[in-house]
Design a protein around this motif. Sequence first.
Motif, PDB file in Angstrom:
ATOM      1  N   ALA A  37       0.827  -1.344  -0.008  1.00 26.10           N
ATOM      2  CA  ALA A  37      -0.229  -0.250  -0.045  1.00 26.10           C
ATOM      3  C   ALA A  37       0.915   1.287  -0.009  1.00 26.10           C
ATOM      4  N   GLY A  38       0.298   2.398  -0.361  1.00 23.88           N
ATOM      5  CA  GLY A  38       1.306   3.621  -0.633  1.00 23.88           C
ATOM      6  C   GLY A  38       0.213   4.750  -0.338  1.00 23.88           C
ATOM      7  N   ALA A  39       1.078   5.979  -0.079  1.00 23.62           N
ATOM      8  CA  ALA A  39       0.163   7.280   0.260  1.00 23.62           C
ATOM      9  C   ALA A  39       1.044   8.340  -0.499  1.00 23.62           C
ATOM     10  N   GLY A  40       0.449   9.240  -0.745  1.00 20.21           N
ATOM     11  CA  GLY A  40       1.241  10.433  -1.366  1.00 20.21           C
ATOM     12  C   GLY A  40       0.323  11.408  -1.780  1.00 20.21           C
ATOM     13  N   PHE A  41       0.408  11.992  -3.100  1.00 22.96           N
ATOM     14  CA  PHE A  41      -0.382  12.970  -3.614  1.00 22.96           C
ATOM     15  C   PHE A  41      -0.790  12.727  -5.068  1.00 22.96           C
ATOM     16  N   MET A  42      -1.643  13.208  -5.544  1.00 27.15           N
ATOM     17  CA  MET A  42      -2.187  13.622  -6.908  1.00 27.15           C
ATOM     18  C   MET A  42      -2.088  15.411  -7.149  1.00 27.15           C
ATOM     19  N   ASN A  43      -1.914  15.504  -8.491  1.00 27.28           N
ATOM     20  CA  ASN A  43      -1.932  16.727  -9.116  1.00 27.28           C
ATOM     21  C   ASN A  43      -2.433  16.613 -10.772  1.00 27.28           C
ATOM     22  N   CYS A  44      -2.704  17.646 -11.302  1.00 25.95           N
ATOM     23  CA  CYS A  44      -3.225  17.760 -12.702  1.00 25.95           C
ATOM     24  C   CYS A  44      -2.726  18.831 -13.532  1.00 25.95           C
ATOM     25  N   LEU A  45      -2.980  18.733 -14.657  1.00 31.14           N
ATOM     26  CA  LEU A  45      -2.540  19.450 -15.869  1.00 31.14           C
ATOM     27  C   LEU A  45      -3.891  19.734 -16.584  1.00 31.14           C
ATOM     28  N   THR A  46      -4.522  20.844 -16.425  1.00 33.14           N
ATOM     29  CA  THR A  46      -5.755  21.055 -17.299  1.00 33.14           C
ATOM     30  C   THR A  46      -5.756  22.503 -17.885  1.00 33.14           C
ATOM     31  N   ASP A  47      -6.989  22.819 -18.477  1.00 31.51           N
ATOM     32  CA  ASP A  47      -6.778  24.253 -18.851  1.00 31.51           C
ATOM     33  C   ASP A  47      -7.127  25.362 -17.653  1.00 31.51           C
ATOM     34  N   LEU A  48      -7.436  24.822 -16.511  1.00 32.12           N
ATOM     35  CA  LEU A  48      -7.748  25.904 -15.371  1.00 32.12           C
ATOM     36  C   LEU A  48      -6.398  26.074 -14.502  1.00 32.12           C
ATOM     37  N   GLY A  49      -6.413  27.030 -14.002  1.00 39.31           N
ATOM     38  CA  GLY A  49      -5.026  27.480 -13.084  1.00 39.31           C
ATOM     39  C   GLY A  49      -3.794  27.261 -13.648  1.00 39.31           C
ATOM     40  N   GLY A  50      -2.876  26.690 -12.932  1.00 42.35           N
ATOM     41  CA  GLY A  50      -1.601  26.571 -13.617  1.00 42.35           C
ATOM     42  C   GLY A  50      -0.666  27.776 -12.979  1.00 42.35           C
ATOM     43  N   ARG A  51       0.383  28.286 -13.843  1.00 39.04           N
ATOM     44  CA  ARG A  51       1.282  29.147 -13.404  1.00 39.04           C
ATOM     45  C   ARG A  51       1.209  30.077 -14.731  1.00 39.04           C
ATOM     46  N   LYS A  52       1.882  31.466 -14.533  1.00 36.89           N
ATOM     47  CA  LYS A  52       1.868  32.632 -15.154  1.00 36.89           C
ATOM     48  C   LYS A  52       2.204  32.223 -16.813  1.00 36.89           C
ATOM     49  N   GLY A  53       1.462  33.117 -17.432  1.00 36.51           N
ATOM     50  CA  GLY A  53       1.420  32.998 -18.877  1.00 36.51           C
ATOM     51  C   GLY A  53       0.185  32.074 -19.393  1.00 36.51           C
ATOM     52  N   ASN A  54       0.173  31.711 -20.708  1.00 35.23           N
ATOM     53  CA  ASN A  54      -0.668  30.953 -21.605  1.00 35.23           C
ATOM     54  C   ASN A  54      -0.927  29.497 -21.278  1.00 35.23           C
ATOM     55  N   GLY A  55       0.211  29.102 -20.358  1.00 39.61           N
ATOM     56  CA  GLY A  55       0.308  27.783 -19.973  1.00 39.61           C
ATOM     57  C   GLY A  55       1.284  26.793 -20.760  1.00 39.61           C
ATOM     58  N   GLY A  56       1.563  25.633 -20.417  1.00 40.62           N
ATOM     59  CA  GLY A  56       2.258  24.975 -20.951  1.00 40.62           C
ATOM     60  C   GLY A  56       2.083  23.419 -20.743  1.00 40.62           C
TER      61      GLY A  56
END
Length: 304
Positions: free
Chosen positions: A40-59
Amino acid sequence: MKSLLLLICGTAILSGRPVIGQQFYNTWFYNYNWVWEGGAGAGFMNCLTDLGGRKGNGGRFLKDIDWRSTKPAVSAYLTATYKDVLSLKLDHQSGNISAADSVLKRTDPDPGGRYGRNLHFRSRIHEWQLSVETHPLFWKLTDESEIPFWSPYILAGISLFSFDPEAKIGGTWHKLHPLRLEGQGFSEYNGRKPYRRKQLSIPLGVGLRYETGPLFNVKLELSYRILFTDHLDDVSTSYIDATLFATYLDASQAEVAKHLYNRMGEIQPGRSFSVGEQRGSDKNNDAYFSILLKLGYVFRSRVK
């Protein structure tokens, strides 16, 4: 102890040599060609979608990851391994993902960009993954006394996952799939079909395994999913004519849809927009990834 283990791991990786010297197979346990492992394990998830992100138009990938959107994830798995080289693994993972344009308020507060769009979502991910792992340090290993404590590995496979994006009005979360906010299934938007909330993906990953002894190991694993959908966040194309919601949805759904499909006015009162204006981009599919720390138990027979 944690710092010491990290130091040993870093030294082994940088030197390009495995940390070797285990001899527990011949002494304590049988080492069969095939062995089973559960864990078994534990940790985290994250995603890359059209929303949020970092500065600029996205990558793509690292360029646009917003680490503030990291959410918890858990895993349980069963593995069959042949001669410590090749493993077939069945893994169930569950976690949360989310993203919001509002995170760009400080770094990129352009009202004409993603921040001004002001959309957000959250979703629960459930995944069944069947993958193959290989451990390169074991490819030419012939002496069991040289079995490495540290072993990097790579994995690839196929998975079936489910998602169900939601967005919030006030304190209430609403499921977005039934609202068809971009006209999915509307005759006026013939090319936009309702997306499926259960889909296949291709997981690709890397990991590092540490053998604590003959029965237990610890693994740190990064797994990235290549998806075949751009609707993980329910955002993909352009704004539609909001009057159509009343035609295709019941009255209560239509009212909710009108609030959720366009939220620019919440931070820019009076801002006008035109039907067909860009809401998202379908040039790249969405993606999600997980980083998990796993504890495994290996089923071995003790030497009598």
